[in-house]
Write an enzyme that holds these catalytic residues in place. Sequence first.
Site, mmCIF file in Angstrom:
data_model
loop_
_atom_site.group_PDB
_atom_site.id
_atom_site.type_symbol
_atom_site.label_atom_id
_atom_site.label_comp_id
_atom_site.label_asym_id
_atom_site.label_seq_id
_atom_site.Cartn_x
_atom_site.Cartn_y
_atom_site.Cartn_z
ATOM 1 N N ASP A 269 -10.177 2.612 2.000
ATOM 2 C CA ASP A 269 -10.214 2.003 3.119
ATOM 3 C C ASP A 269 -11.138 2.841 4.110
ATOM 4 O O ASP A 269 -11.893 2.376 4.959
ATOM 5 C CB ASP A 269 -8.884 1.554 3.653
ATOM 6 C CG ASP A 269 -8.493 0.481 3.104
ATOM 7 O OD1 ASP A 269 -9.108 -0.474 2.471
ATOM 8 O OD2 ASP A 269 -7.149 0.173 3.157
ATOM 9 N N LYS B 76 0.604 -1.286 -0.141
ATOM 10 C CA LYS B 76 0.082 0.097 0.133
ATOM 11 C C LYS B 76 0.792 1.263 -0.018
ATOM 12 O O LYS B 76 0.413 2.338 -0.746
ATOM 13 C CB LYS B 76 -0.940 0.184 1.113
ATOM 14 C CG LYS B 76 -2.125 -0.971 1.081
ATOM 15 C CD LYS B 76 -3.073 -0.879 2.079
ATOM 16 C CE LYS B 76 -4.132 -1.813 1.838
ATOM 17 N NZ LYS B 76 -5.284 -1.853 3.012
#
Length: 290
Positions: free
Chosen positions: A113, A76
């Site tokens: 997210d 990420k």
Amino acid sequence: MSVTAQSITAKTVVAGVAGAPVRHSLSPVMHNAWLKQAEVDGVYVAFAPHQDRFKAFAEGLRGGAIRGLNVTIPFKEQALAVADDASVLAKAAGAANLLLFHEDGRIEARNTDGEGLLQAIAIQAPGFDILAGPVTVMGAGGAARGAVAALLEAGVEDIRLCNRTFDRAEKLVEDLAGPPAGSLVRAFDRPDHAVDGAACVINATSLGLNGGPGPDTPWRLMRPEAVAMDMVYKPLDTEWLQSARAHGLRTVDGLEMLIRQAIPSYRAFFGADPPKFDVRSLLLQAGAAG
Ligand code: NAP
């Protein structure tokens, strides 16, 4: 038209997820079920680039070789670094879970997210106001960074980070380089201090994954109407969530967050909202909770 190996053509839109390991990922099950239901000529596959080769892998996709990628552990941060443009949330989180490969060669990074987290809370704890009081985040890894960025954007004024490695929580606070005016983000090394009077606690550690207790959380110090949200979704009903309920808290599970972060990704890849469909039951059947 549902996509089978036989129905894939030169026009089929390709998207996917990259992680290492990636075999456990439920994203292909979820996205392909949506594609099939919506009769979209698209396919969603899983990629496992070598741990040291993510940058070369992503660079090679410039120009739209595929439409986009979701990105999971451990890529990420690297996903954000490889991008030319990044959303405010991805920059604030220091991590991206979504890369889009534009035809002009640009790579765009986003982080969905946090949106998934807030929507999961809104759905499973209806009526709870995330601005009701202090929010405690257990953990200081990539997931905690995404949570803090989204909580700040939502306007939460008192965010408390509690992590086994205190320095990492302090570093996260430092990296925020001054939260918006009126908001306070602090690092704590003691859970009892971190949750005292909190209205919500989020487990963003990997504790409880595949069973076992979550982070130490002195529930009785929290507000009586508080909410506990666990990002871990395997098992679905973690020991930590069970313990929260036993102390009278409302609980929110990680599977709902997983689904909710995927919706904006699907929209970005395939240009429309996913169809209305009980993808949660499908994921449970596919072993999400096992
Ligand atoms: P990460 O960057 O590796 O961070 C792991 C965190 O867990 C760190 O804060 C680490 O503390 C803590 N931790 C690990 N083992 C611990 C232990 N034995 N005792 C205390 N703390 C411990 O991972 P991540 O990307 O943030 O992911 C964290 C969790 O969120 C994972 O379970 C992941 O699957 C889940 N997640 C779920 C979703 C969803 O959609 N539901 C989305 C993203 C992530 P130290 O700093 O001290 O090592």
